[in-house]
Write an enzyme that holds these catalytic residues in place. Structure first.
Site, PDB file in Angstrom:
ATOM      1  N   SER B 154      -4.690   6.174 -11.876  1.00  0.00           N
ATOM      2  CA  SER B 154      -5.654   5.083 -11.931  1.00  0.00           C
ATOM      3  C   SER B 154      -6.975   5.565 -12.549  1.00  0.00           C
ATOM      4  CB  SER B 154      -5.839   4.523 -10.511  1.00  0.00           C
ATOM      5  OG  SER B 154      -6.536   3.323 -10.531  1.00  0.00           O
ATOM      6  N   ARG B 224     -12.588  -4.931  -0.477  1.00  0.00           N
ATOM      7  CA  ARG B 224     -11.404  -4.123  -0.255  1.00  0.00           C
ATOM      8  C   ARG B 224     -10.158  -4.988  -0.078  1.00  0.00           C
ATOM      9  NH1 ARG B 224      -9.180   0.549  -1.633  1.00  0.00           N
ATOM     10  NH2 ARG B 224      -7.752   1.329  -0.060  1.00  0.00           N
ATOM     11  N   ASP B 319       3.393  -2.536 -11.434  1.00  0.00           N
ATOM     12  CA  ASP B 319       1.937  -2.375 -11.413  1.00  0.00           C
ATOM     13  C   ASP B 319       1.322  -3.396 -12.365  1.00  0.00           C
ATOM     14  OD1 ASP B 319      -0.688  -1.598 -11.508  1.00  0.00           O
ATOM     15  OD2 ASP B 319      -0.276   0.515 -11.930  1.00  0.00           O
ATOM     16  N   HIS B 352       0.565  -1.106  -8.057  1.00  0.00           N
ATOM     17  CA  HIS B 352      -0.324  -0.011  -8.454  1.00  0.00           C
ATOM     18  C   HIS B 352      -0.300   1.145  -7.456  1.00  0.00           C
ATOM     19  CE1 HIS B 352      -3.555   1.863 -10.593  1.00  0.00           C
ATOM     20  NE2 HIS B 352      -4.413   1.756  -9.603  1.00  0.00           N
ATOM     21  N   ASP B 353      -0.127   0.806  -6.186  1.00  0.00           N
ATOM     22  CA  ASP B 353      -0.093   1.845  -5.142  1.00  0.00           C
ATOM     23  C   ASP B 353       1.074   2.815  -5.292  1.00  0.00           C
ATOM     24  OD1 ASP B 353      -2.385   1.499  -3.760  1.00  0.00           O
ATOM     25  OD2 ASP B 353      -1.511   0.420  -2.064  1.00  0.00           O
TER      26      ASP B 353
END
Lengths: 211, 375
Positions: B154, B224, B319, B352-353
Site C-alpha cells: 500500500s 477509520r 483489492d 486490500h487487507d
C-alpha cells in the site's frame, strides 16, 4: 551451469530447436512460459534478457523459484501490457493449440516482437490421420489427451498454420519440423510431429491491434 | 507457546537526526527523531539490509513481541522472522515509524523544540519523497550504503518505489505490494471524506486539540470506519457478517443491530485509542500527493528512467482500493524501461487487507523472490 544446459538440450530438443534461431543477448518474451525452463535455458546459452507470461499460479511461482522474470496474465486477453516492437522475439511454445483467440495472439506477437516463434504439435502427422480414418480422435505422445479432456482446442496442420500466417500478414522466415530430436525434411506434414516457425511482419511497422 | 519462527522479544531504538530536512512542501525541519526496530544481523559486507516501509496505520513494530506484552505481536509478523518469507536469518530487517507518525518518531504530537509545545497544526505536511529522505538518513546512521531490498504494501509500496527513484544506486530490489503509482480520483475521494470527518469534529480545534486536552474521537472513528470498508471486499464482508443481526431481530432504531455495524464501530473505537488524528490526516495527504509521473507530464515510463533496481510487484484480485490495474501500470512502465520485473496477481477474497494476510501462494511468491536475492 554448462552441464545443466546440455542436459536440458538433450531432454528438450524443442528448446534446442528454438535456441538455434535466437541471437545472443536478445530480448525475449515467452508466452505461456511454464516454470521458465525455456527462458532459463536461453539465458544460460545465449545470455538473453527475458520475460515470461503465465497465468497458472504454480508456474508463476516456479518462475520466481527459477529466478526468471514472469508477468502473471491471461494470454487470451492479449498483450496490452507490452509496448509495440519491444522484444526481439516473442515465443509461443506448444501453447497455440490450447488458445481460444488463436488469430489475435499471432497478431499481438507481430505487434510486440520483431520476430515471432511458434511451435505446435502437427495434427497432420500420419499416425493422427490413421487414427481419424479408423474412426477415433488421435491420442499420441505429442497429443496425450482424450477428446473429452484435451486442452487442445485449436489443432492444426503445417498447411493450416501457414494459411493463418498469410491471413495475419506474417511472413514466414524459417520452418523446422521435427520428430523427437530428428529434423524431418521429406514429407514434413505427414512425418513431422512438432512444427516450429519463425516469422515477422509482412509490413515492418507494427500494426496496432486496437481496431 | 513459543513461536520458533518469531524474532522473539524486540526493543525499539531511537535515532536523533540533526541534519535539517528540507521538505517537498518548502518548509524545513531542523531536527527530528525516528523510532525503529531491527531483526537479524547486518552481515560483514553490509549487503543484507532490508527496509520495510509501513502503510497508513502501521509503524516500526513489524515483527516480534515486547517483553511482558504477550499481545504485542508486530503487524507483519506472519511474513518476517527466522525461516519466514522475509527471513531474518538471511536479512537484516529494519522497520521504521515514518516521520509525522504517532508511534515514537517526530510527529504532530511531538514537542516542537522552538516553542516547547506540541506541534499540532504547525507540523508540516510530509510526502513519500520526504519519508525516503529520512529513511536514507537512518540507513546512514546504521552504516548501510545499499539496501538488498525495500519492501512495502500500500503506502509502504509507494515508498519502496520512491526509493528506486530517489536512490537508484542504494537499492537492489523493490517489492511493491498492493500499491499504485498514483491514487485515482475515487481513492482521493475516500481520503477526503475521512479527513473531513476529522477536520469537522468540534474537538479538532484546527489541529491543536492537544492544548485542549481532548481528541477528535468521533472524526477519527468515522475516518477509520470508512477506511476499513474500503480495505475489505464485498465478498469478505458478506462471508464474515452477511446480514447477521446481533439480537436476531430488528429493533426499529438506530443503535447497533447488524453485526457489520458492531464490527466497524469496534474497529473505529479501537483505532482512536491507538492513533493520532493529525497523523492520520498527514498520512492520507501523502497518499494523495504521491505521483512520480507528475513531473514528467504524466509519463510514468519517463519517470522511471533512472531506476536500476529489480522489482517484484504483487496485487490482489479483490483489492478495489489499490486495484490490480494500478499495479499493472507500474509493471508496464518498468517493462518499457527494460527493468527486471516479476508480477503476480494473487487470487484472494480479502480486498486490500490481503497484503497483511497469511495466504500460502502470496507468501510462497515472496519467499521464492527473497531466496534469489544475493547478499
Amino acid at each position: 551451469m554448462v552441464t545443466l544446459t546440455s542436459s536440458t538440450a538433450a531432454q528438450r530438443p524443442d528448446f534446442a530447436a528454438i535456441a538455434n534461431w535466437i541471437k545472443p543477448n536478445s530480448k525475449i518474451l515467452d508466452l505461456g512460459c511454464g516454470d521458465g525452463a525455456l527462458l532459463k535455458y536461453l539465458q544460460q546459452k545465449h545470455r538473453i534478457f527475458g520475460f515470461g507470461v503465465e497465468i497458472d499460479d504454480a508456474n508463476v511461482l516456479g518462475c520466481l523459484r527459477n529466478g526468471i522474470n514472469v508477468i502473471q496474465s491471461d494470454l487470451e486477453s492479449g498483450l496490452s501490457g507490452f509496448a509495440d516492437n519491444s522484444f526481439d522475439y516473442v515465443i509461443l511454445s506448444q501453447t497455440l493449440q490450447a488458445m481460444k483467440h488463436t488469430e489475435r495472439i499471432i497478431r499481438e506477437m507481430l505487434r510486440v516482437g520483431r520476430e515471432g516463434i511458434v511451435s505446435f504439435p502437427n495434427f497432420g502427422h500420419w499416425k493422427n490421420r490413421l487414427q481419424v480414418i479408423q474412426g477415433h480422435m488421435p491420442v499420441s505422445d505429442a497429443l496425450p489427451y482424450h477428446w473429452y479432456d484435451t486442452p487442445n482446442i485449436h489443432l492444426c496442420t503445417l498447411g493450416d498454420f501457414e494459411n493463418l500466417c498469410k491471413q495475419c500478414d506474417a511472413k514466414i522466415l524459417e520452418r523446422r519440423v521435427m520428430k523427437q530430436d530428428r529434423p524431418i525434411r521429406f514429407l514434413p506434414n505427414l512425418r513431422g510431429k512438432l512444427a516450429f516457425y519463425r516469422f515477422e511482419r509482412q509490413n515492418k511497422s507494427p500494426k496496432s491491434t486496437q481496431d | 507457546m513459543q513461536d520458533l519462527n518469531s524474532v522473539g522479544i524486540v526493543i525499539p531504538q531511537y535515532v536523533h537526526i540533526d541534519k535539517p530536512l528540507e521538505l517537498k512542501s518548502g518548509s524545513t525541519l531542523n531536527s527530528y527523531h525516528l523510532v525503529y526496530e531491527t531483526y537479524g544481523r547486518l552481515n560483514a559486507d553490509r549487503s543484507n539490509a532490508l527496509l520495510i516501509c509501513h502503510a497508513l496505520s502501521g509503524n516500526h513494530h513489524v515483527a516480534g513481541l515486547y517483553a511482558d506484552k504477550p499481545k504485542s505481536t508486530g503487524w507483519w509478523d506472519n511474513i518476517v522472522g527466522p525461516g519466514k518469507p522475509i527471513d531474518t536469518n538471511k536479512f537484516f530487517v529494519i522497520g521504521v515509524n515514518n516521520l509525522g507518525g504517532c508511534h515514537g518518531s517526530t510527529g504532530p504530537a511531538s514537542i516542537d523544540p522552538l516553542t516547547n509545545h506540541q506541534y499540532g497544526a504547525k507540523f508540516p505536511i510530509v510526502t513519500v519523497e520526504d519519508w525516503v529522505e529520512t529513511q536514507a538518513q537512518l540507513a546512514d546512521h546504521l552504516g548501510i550504503t545499499q539496501f538488498a531490498a525495500v519492501v512495502g504494501g500500500s503506502l509502504g509500496g509507494m515508498q519502496a518505489l520512491q526509493w528506486t527513484l530517489n536512490y537508484p544506486e542504494k537499492i537492489r530490489h523493490a517489492v511493491v505490494i498492493a500499491a499504485a503509482a498514483k491514487l485515482t480520483a475515487q481513492n482521493i475521494a475516500f481520503n477526503d471524506v475521512a479527513r473531513q470527518a476529522i477536520l469537522t469534529d468540534q474537538d479538532f480545534y484546527g489541529g491543536d486539540y492537544y492544548t485542549y486536552n481532548t481528541v477528535p474521537r468521533r472524526g477519527l472513528r468515522l475516518a477509520r470506519m470508512l477506511g476499513h470498508i474500503t480495505y475489505l471486499s464485498d465478498h469478505s464482508m458478506a462471508t464474515k457478517f452477511g446480514r447477521d443481526l446481533r439480537d436476531g431481530k430488528f429493533s426499529f432504531g438506530y443503535d447497533v443491530e447488524f453485526e457489520i455495524e458492531s464490527y466497524l464501530r469496534y474497529q473505529g473505537d479501537k483505532f482512536t485509542d491507538l492513533f493520532d488524528a493529525n497523523s492520520y490526516l498527514l498520512m492520507t495527504r501523502a497518499l494523495d500527493y504521491f505521483d512520480p509521473a507528475n513531473a514528467y507530464n504524466g509519463d510514468l515510463t519517463a519517470a522511471f528512467k533512472a531506476i536500476k533496481a529489480r522489482f517484484l510487484v504483487l496485487s490482489f484480485t479483490t483489492d478495489w482500493r489499490f486495484s490490480p490495474e494500478r499495479s499493472r501500470d507500474i509493471v508496464k512502465a518498468l517493462l518499457n524501461n527494460n527493468i527486471n520485473v516479476s508480477y503476480a496477481e494473487i487470487t484472494s477474497a480479502h480486498g486490500h487487507d490481503s497484503f497483511l494476510m497469511n495466504d500460502a501462494y502470496y507468501h510462497q511468491l515472496v519467499q521464492a523472490y527473497m531466496n534469489n536475492i544475493e547478499v
